[in-house]
Design a protein around this motif. Structure first.
Motif, short mmCIF file in Angstrom:
data_model
loop_
_atom_site.label_atom_id
_atom_site.label_comp_id
_atom_site.label_asym_id
_atom_site.label_seq_id
_atom_site.Cartn_x
_atom_site.Cartn_y
_atom_site.Cartn_z
N ASP B 187 21.85 0.36 24.91
CA ASP B 187 21.22 -0.96 25.11
C ASP B 187 21.75 -1.64 26.37
O ASP B 187 20.99 -2.28 27.11
CB ASP B 187 21.48 -1.86 23.90
CG ASP B 187 20.55 -1.54 22.74
OD1 ASP B 187 19.51 -0.87 22.95
OD2 ASP B 187 20.84 -1.98 21.61
N ASP C 162 22.39 -4.54 20.02
CA ASP C 162 23.06 -4.85 21.28
C ASP C 162 22.08 -5.31 22.36
O ASP C 162 22.45 -6.08 23.25
CB ASP C 162 23.84 -3.62 21.79
CG ASP C 162 25.07 -3.34 20.95
OD1 ASP C 162 25.38 -4.14 20.04
OD2 ASP C 162 25.75 -2.32 21.20
N ARG C 163 20.85 -4.85 22.26
CA ARG C 163 19.84 -5.31 23.21
C ARG C 163 19.65 -6.82 23.08
O ARG C 163 19.60 -7.54 24.09
CB ARG C 163 18.51 -4.60 22.94
CG ARG C 163 17.40 -5.02 23.88
CD ARG C 163 16.09 -4.27 23.58
NE ARG C 163 15.02 -4.83 24.39
CZ ARG C 163 14.31 -5.88 24.04
NH1 ARG C 163 14.53 -6.49 22.89
NH2 ARG C 163 13.36 -6.33 24.85
N VAL C 166 22.83 -8.60 24.55
CA VAL C 166 22.96 -8.66 26.00
C VAL C 166 21.88 -9.54 26.61
O VAL C 166 22.13 -10.27 27.58
CB VAL C 166 23.02 -7.24 26.62
CG1 VAL C 166 21.68 -6.54 26.59
CG2 VAL C 166 23.62 -7.26 28.02
N ARG C 167 20.71 -9.52 26.02
CA ARG C 167 19.65 -10.36 26.57
C ARG C 167 19.88 -11.84 26.24
O ARG C 167 19.54 -12.72 27.04
CB ARG C 167 18.28 -9.90 26.06
CG ARG C 167 17.94 -8.49 26.58
CD ARG C 167 16.50 -8.12 26.29
NE ARG C 167 15.61 -8.92 27.12
CZ ARG C 167 15.16 -8.53 28.33
NH1 ARG C 167 15.51 -7.37 28.81
NH2 ARG C 167 14.38 -9.32 29.01
N HIS C 170 22.35 -13.00 28.64
CA HIS C 170 21.71 -13.16 29.94
C HIS C 170 20.99 -14.51 30.02
O HIS C 170 21.11 -15.25 31.01
CB HIS C 170 20.72 -12.00 30.12
CG HIS C 170 19.94 -12.03 31.38
ND1 HIS C 170 20.51 -11.90 32.63
CD2 HIS C 170 18.60 -12.17 31.59
CE1 HIS C 170 19.57 -11.95 33.55
NE2 HIS C 170 18.41 -12.11 32.96
N VAL C 225 32.39 -6.92 26.16
CA VAL C 225 31.85 -6.03 27.18
C VAL C 225 30.42 -6.44 27.54
O VAL C 225 30.06 -6.50 28.72
CB VAL C 225 31.89 -4.56 26.70
CG1 VAL C 225 31.03 -3.67 27.59
CG2 VAL C 225 33.33 -4.05 26.67
N LEU C 226 29.63 -6.73 26.54
CA LEU C 226 28.25 -7.12 26.82
C LEU C 226 28.22 -8.44 27.59
O LEU C 226 27.38 -8.63 28.48
CB LEU C 226 27.45 -7.20 25.51
CG LEU C 226 27.29 -5.84 24.80
CD1 LEU C 226 26.64 -6.02 23.42
CD2 LEU C 226 26.48 -4.86 25.64
N GLU C 228 30.46 -9.39 29.67
CA GLU C 228 30.83 -9.06 31.05
C GLU C 228 29.65 -8.49 31.82
O GLU C 228 29.39 -8.87 32.96
CB GLU C 228 31.99 -8.06 31.03
CG GLU C 228 32.45 -7.69 32.43
CD GLU C 228 33.77 -6.96 32.42
OE1 GLU C 228 34.39 -6.83 31.32
OE2 GLU C 228 34.22 -6.52 33.49
N LEU C 229 28.93 -7.59 31.16
CA LEU C 229 27.78 -6.98 31.84
C LEU C 229 26.69 -8.00 32.13
O LEU C 229 25.98 -7.89 33.12
CB LEU C 229 27.24 -5.81 31.00
CG LEU C 229 28.22 -4.64 30.84
CD1 LEU C 229 27.65 -3.60 29.89
CD2 LEU C 229 28.57 -4.00 32.18
N ALA C 230 26.58 -9.00 31.27
CA ALA C 230 25.57 -10.04 31.48
C ALA C 230 26.09 -11.15 32.38
O ALA C 230 25.33 -12.03 32.78
CB ALA C 230 25.12 -10.61 30.14
N VAL C 256 36.52 -11.90 32.40
CA VAL C 256 35.47 -12.44 31.52
C VAL C 256 35.96 -13.77 30.94
O VAL C 256 37.12 -13.90 30.55
CB VAL C 256 35.17 -11.48 30.36
CG1 VAL C 256 33.90 -11.92 29.63
CG2 VAL C 256 35.03 -10.05 30.86
N ASP C 257 35.04 -14.72 30.89
CA ASP C 257 35.38 -16.04 30.37
C ASP C 257 35.24 -16.03 28.84
O ASP C 257 34.20 -16.37 28.30
CB ASP C 257 34.44 -17.08 31.00
CG ASP C 257 34.89 -18.49 30.73
OD1 ASP C 257 35.59 -18.72 29.72
OD2 ASP C 257 34.54 -19.37 31.54
N PHE D 305 42.35 -19.38 32.61
CA PHE D 305 42.26 -19.11 31.18
C PHE D 305 43.55 -19.45 30.43
O PHE D 305 43.65 -19.20 29.23
CB PHE D 305 41.91 -17.64 30.93
CG PHE D 305 40.60 -17.21 31.53
CD1 PHE D 305 39.53 -18.09 31.61
CD2 PHE D 305 40.42 -15.92 32.01
CE1 PHE D 305 38.32 -17.69 32.16
CE2 PHE D 305 39.22 -15.51 32.56
CZ PHE D 305 38.16 -16.40 32.65
#
Lengths: 461, 461, 461, 461
Positions: B187, C162-163, C166-167, C170, C225-226, C228-230, C256-257, D305
């Motif tokens: 994903d 997870d999709r 992450v969306r 986003h 992790v998600l 961070e990726l977003a 990452v915050d 942080f």
């Protein structure tokens, strides 16, 4: 005509296990499988494993301590080793203050000669780091002494400062030696010892409480960092705990060539053993101290998965009846050390019965990898054409209950008293000579030879 | 009389290296060292290593993809393998939706039969986790299929959810199988692909940028956690990066039986390769993508120190001239895969020349440990009495420059084009039969046999 | 003329503590220290702290569950909150399948209006991630709903894939919202639940054993992790254990915050509580489950050293006498949830008595930082000129023993029954109005107002 | 009547920011908001922040070094501090060998008296750990010296052994002091220095290359371990790199009360600066050395942080034209130190412009938390009723380009030469007295007072 054939056994190496006959001539293995022709002697190993003789790279025989010598000299100690399936030891030669390393080696050669019944090598313990000693470090590998030991604990005795550590590592890198480190922060341990004694805490358990895991983990990390800065490989002795293992792993992830062993007793005892009644806990006074059952599990896993490389005995025997009584009123005066040169292989083998790892991995841990790391391979630690015929016939079904009276070391107790074991060495062959037969030692004092070990080289291990 | 003797070579196993002659009869090794007597054929290996034939446990021959088949069938693919020194592969049989696992295996058996020139086994890729499939997982190890593969990426195609993962692991634990995981968060990758395409980023480099290290590290951690909860061992395929290695190590420290491989191409390429001009970067579109030079160093160290267990090829060949052109305007349509079934062993061997690890460790990584983990040992991956005579004569001084024209796979390029290598397989023996001679394939199509693999058992590895 | 003056108290903020009088007019703080002139009312706080009213950003009032509503509506729930010193809550509005987010919010506005006695905001729980919902996420922060909640557990109910995660992250990044995550791997937990039920393990303790620490730690890592990726900030709710804390820390080290809370009950209960006799353990069925005393120590330290940001109640009250009895024969049917909206501040305050952290840090954890993270500051969570006069007079010497009969929530038990506490809220002021006096609620139903919260912006916290 | 009113500004504390007038009398803040009545003086802060005066807990004014004194005495140094917005410093008093700590303090009191223009305290650097010194450590907190500093580097000068470290920590625990540690492994650094000099590497860049990150990380870990064993809190000065931050975090996870600062120059310079041409690199010779841009990002995140607690200047000024020239031919003879007492706050503030953290967090890092950790709070570091009126009017829109000529320190260069900054202190008030007006210093030499600091107590911070 072959001198000796061991037939019908399952040959086990670090790489695996397969049925094969083994043919021996002039002290070496010359043939595996095939038609053996005639032989002086044939031993039938049906139903048994045939494994390389054990290699114990951490023993302290005839060791000095507070004006005494430890309970084993090179005769009793190596007989015990042989009866346990070990055919090579690398013992620690310790420099005295003011002494050159060569002088120290002379002393140790004299201790071993005429006594040792199996082959042996020496590591050198550097205590007094003079410019002369620094120069000797370059020469020793040429003489077959390719490993140096440093202590980060025992201030006023063996402890050296970080300058000595990093410079010794630097010399080792130049000369192809492997530095071994006893990793405990001596100042921290001394502080805790003083705190405990000041509080009237004199029982053996305070030995453990004065050397908590962090004391070891800190020093392990420091030693590995210094190795990295010096660009040298390093070997951590008697690793016992998670924090130290973390340091080892972190070092490898940074590219440092770190190897590490644990010892038999860390796999079988815990801090609670130091609390045994009637001063019995004093039997478990060794350094670093025993930890917890969680640490035991961690160590077994690390052995199974290849995170740790070896199991040594750290055999340094001090009797309970006499030596250890000195510390009746002060745990700090109990001489440190563990017995186990004979029990090592049988105790580690129990993991095979439990399915923790295979008999092949067992061989790797107690023989092959120690031999490779310390320059003995393929002469030792191997069942291959050309290797010394140091072999053990290991009966996986033989059972016994460990008791002091069956053991051969010079001390007066076993840490494993009463433990039931399955899987025992029955016949032991050293350079083609049967020295243990039906679990009885039949060799000669002084037959062991000093082995010049090769340099450490990761690209040739 | 022996069928074949290879004399004067240095026999290398995972445990070490020693000069010894090797005697072969009826397809098996029967004697090492000693008097070989007469033999049908004698090969002089003077100056060469004699090593166990390579075992490549990660290949995709005749693999489906977007309505096409990959560039190699079991004939071209196994000829290439053999010429590279590999004598056994374990290929991936992929379940189609609606299909039973046995039906899938029938398809793959048909693909391999009459074509494969070396021995082979199958892993099964579980895609459609029905109750029937769940039941089949218990049966497959009896039929010699003792490893299951799951994908955490490619939603809508192979990707399965965590429920399938944990239940498959549960079945594997019950039946003695080893679960292999392609660990990338599908994903997350899909999200990044969409973001990139939406931004007009269509070039091959965006394949790498859509699958950053965290995408892999997260899924690796997750897979290992699920293995722990199911009480099952696990094998991580094509590990490329620090975060994944951390997850592997952390799992082991918690007691999880985690093994992991990397692949040849992660040791030699970087993300920058995907940015090569003229769409050349498309040749490096494989998954996970190539990383950085720091990751390469990390992987080499992990191979040297035993943190990683194996190097596989993940050979899945899609031609540049035809297949990969489909993705000219959209990196997501480039078929994923790397060539390397032939180059694998020679590329890994270069580390021996560089002193990173020994020839013995090389053998361990490309042959012995893969064989042990996947139930092929000691039949394969071994030079021991009783093992299949799958042997390679490896000339450590032979040199060449890799170029597509010298290779045997069905694709149209090599990832290692122009690389100078030293150390090559010159003669390859499979079950006692010379199938490569002087680097020329001389075997017969279809001579390879399906190997029923044993169950995974840490206590017997 | 001031409406209210609180004099002679020690004003405590997240930054420190100093004696000062507080002047209030029109619901706001207008003056600190100095001559207050006349006032409608003067409260003498001699010997007391004057602290900002508590902010509880994790409550579930009037929450749906298996066709029932939880034991508290917005009247009983907010009265309990007020009596515990909390003057603002942010409650969870949960989307039903097929519902738009705005429709869900309408339902929750209706639940709160005419009932809430203190100010409140809403987070939105996204369950059904349609394109319409995705678009709404951009709009909601404009309407004062600037935080979105996702569940990684409870498949078939709130769990999203997870999709969706992450969306949603986003969209949150684009719109300035903060995503909160319930981090447990639902598939893993369901697997363990099934295994336990299949084995006949139906007692409440199996709730805990089906959701071990790794189930939480894995999902926490994945969520971060998600994020961070977003490129989005993230807030982890009800963190309970070391593995999750490690993931939070690792995320921050990667930039990452990540913010995280724990809840009161994790500081005071352990897994053993679920094993209490006579089905009493069912009272401790909340998710994630209670852990160990080591985890408690870890959480207290993390609160002291700033590694965790807040303590919330996660108040979701299900009665023992009725609701929880549904799970008598199946732990999985016990409705999950903890009571504690009233006990939260007094229980956390006990750490001040123990010297774990200061009264200022206490204020930070239960009021100021939650207010800052969720866009309520400086209107809430602050004693500063211009802030809402939401104040609590906290008597550090007042003692009581917690018992259900003294509490105001709608449930029938307290998790803290019998605990002796020192330090209590005696007077509570909301927007300048005294609503609790001498520990008695004196306010009016429906006086609470919906607060439009600001966007999350690290640069303005 | 009030002495001073600052009106129309936005008052910023570590807890947040709100518009409020500030009323001052007799050197203290007496009123916030409300009707101020008459005042001797009114300053209009419209459009500005009103923040607590900066607290710099790491300065070396009038410091000895190789027979010289640093470029700043307490007059030039504190004027520079004041002009940069700092109203309190805690400077390092260093014991000379053979000297008692009280004698050392007498020397430093004499240095500061009649010169300092802002308030000040002293830490004591323990160099010569005699039994008398050990006893003094118990007494010093009573005299307002509640922090002790130890160096793990500079053998032969300030470096102490681990025994001194652990015993000092033990005394600090008993007396309520906070031990600060300069964490670098001196032996390791000396080894690398020797190696570099022996290789002819004499340029400034080799200062950095002789003190790589591991040298710091190792010592940081060791210091924290020793603190844990002694049961004492600890403060790590000038932390620069990932490994050290990992050690800090690991310590906290084990429950150790570890605080840590970084310094301004680590946020703005890198190792590359030491390589500047024409010996310019010598300006960047401070210890630990500057690292990489990745480390800068890590440090900024850690500040945002809450992983790091403070930013200090470590101001120790050695001129380029004279002092640093001594090391022209040998980097090891360049006196170590960084300038920055004046630039500190403006450089850290740039992060607010960039959105890294809020103005409130800025205040926390440069004023409030240092004041709390070192026993100055709430007298210093606070805008609250009763606090000293140490205030800065900070114009967020004022811009300048930093250049040596605008600064007030005694050195001859700035590390930030040419940097454009936005956000400057325009007016500085110390105990109610305006000492900087329109960026011009208008105070009197010797007006600063020695501040007796309180003991460290986590439960009262």
């Amino acid at each position: 005509m072959l001198d000796l054939v061991i037939e019908n056994g399952v040959v086990v190496t670090a790489a695996g296990a397969s049925p094969a006959d083994v043919g021996i001539k002039d002290g070496r293995i010359v043939q595996l499988g095939g038609d053996m022709g005639d032989a002086e002697r044939i031993i039938d190993a049906q139903g048994n494993y045939v494994i390389p003789g054990g290699v114990d790279v951490h023993t302290h025989l005839d060791a000095p301590g507070n004006g005494h010598s430890s309970a084993d000299d090179f005769l009793s100690g190596t007989i015990a080793a042989a009866c346990g399936g070990t055919t090579t030891i690398v013992d620690f030669c310790q420099q005295a203050r003011g002494q050159s390393l060569h002088e120290a080696l002379d002393v140790w050669h004299a201790k071993a000669r005429d006594k040792a019944v199996i082959d042996y090598g020496f590591h050198i313990i550097v205590v007094d780091f003079t410019p002369g000693v620094e120069a000797e470090l370059i020469e020793l590998p040429d003489e077959g002494v390719s490993s140096f030991k440093l202590f980060l604990a025992y201030k006023g005795a063996q402890m050296v400062d970080d300058r000595t550590v990093v410079r010794t590592l630097h010399q080792a890198r130049r000369s192809g030696a492997l530095v071994m480190v006893h990793a405990e922060n001596g100042d921290a341990a001394d502080f805790l010892v003083e705190q405990n004694l000041a509080a009237g805490n004199t029982a053996p358990i305070y030995h453990a409480l004065s050397r908590p895991p962090l004391v070891e983990a800190e020093a392990t990390n420091r030693a590995i960092v210094l190795a990295e800065l010096a660009g040298a490989p390093i070997y951590i002795v008697h690793l016992t705990t998670r924090g130290s293992l973390d340091a080892v792993i972190a070092g490898r992830l940074r590219g440092v060539d770190v190897s590490a062993e644990t010892c038999t007793h860390y796999l079988y005892s815990t801090q609670d053993d130091l609390g045994r009644e009637n001063f019995e806990g004093a039997k478990w006074v060794f350094t670093p101290p025993a930890r917890t059952v969680d640490d035991q599990a961690l160590l077994w896993d690390a052995l199974a998965f290849g995170t740790l490389q070896a199991v040594s005995s750290d055999h340094g025997s001090w009797s309970f009846g006499e030596h250890r009584q000195r510390g009746r009123n002060n745990f700090a005066e109990i001489p440190n050390g563990a017995v186990g040169i004979e029990e090592r292989m049988m105790m580690v083998y129990q993991a095979v019965n439990q399915g923790r790892f295979s008999v092949s991995r067992f061989v790797d841990l107690v023989s092959t990898t120690p031999a490779r790391l310390f320059g003995l391979y393929p002469q030792k630690g191997s069942i291959a054409v050309g290797s010394d015929a140091d072999l053990v016939i290991w009966d996986p079904e033989a059972k016994t209950t460990i008791t002091q009276s069956m053991l051969h070391h010079g001390g007066d107790y076993s840490l494993y008293e009463g433990q039931k074991v399955r899987g025992l060495p029955t016949t032991v062959v050293s350079r083609g000579e049967v020295i243990v037969e039906d679990r009885v030692f039949v060799g000669m004092a002084g037959r062991g030879r000093f082995i010049k070990r090769k340099r450490f080289d990761r690209g040739r291990l």
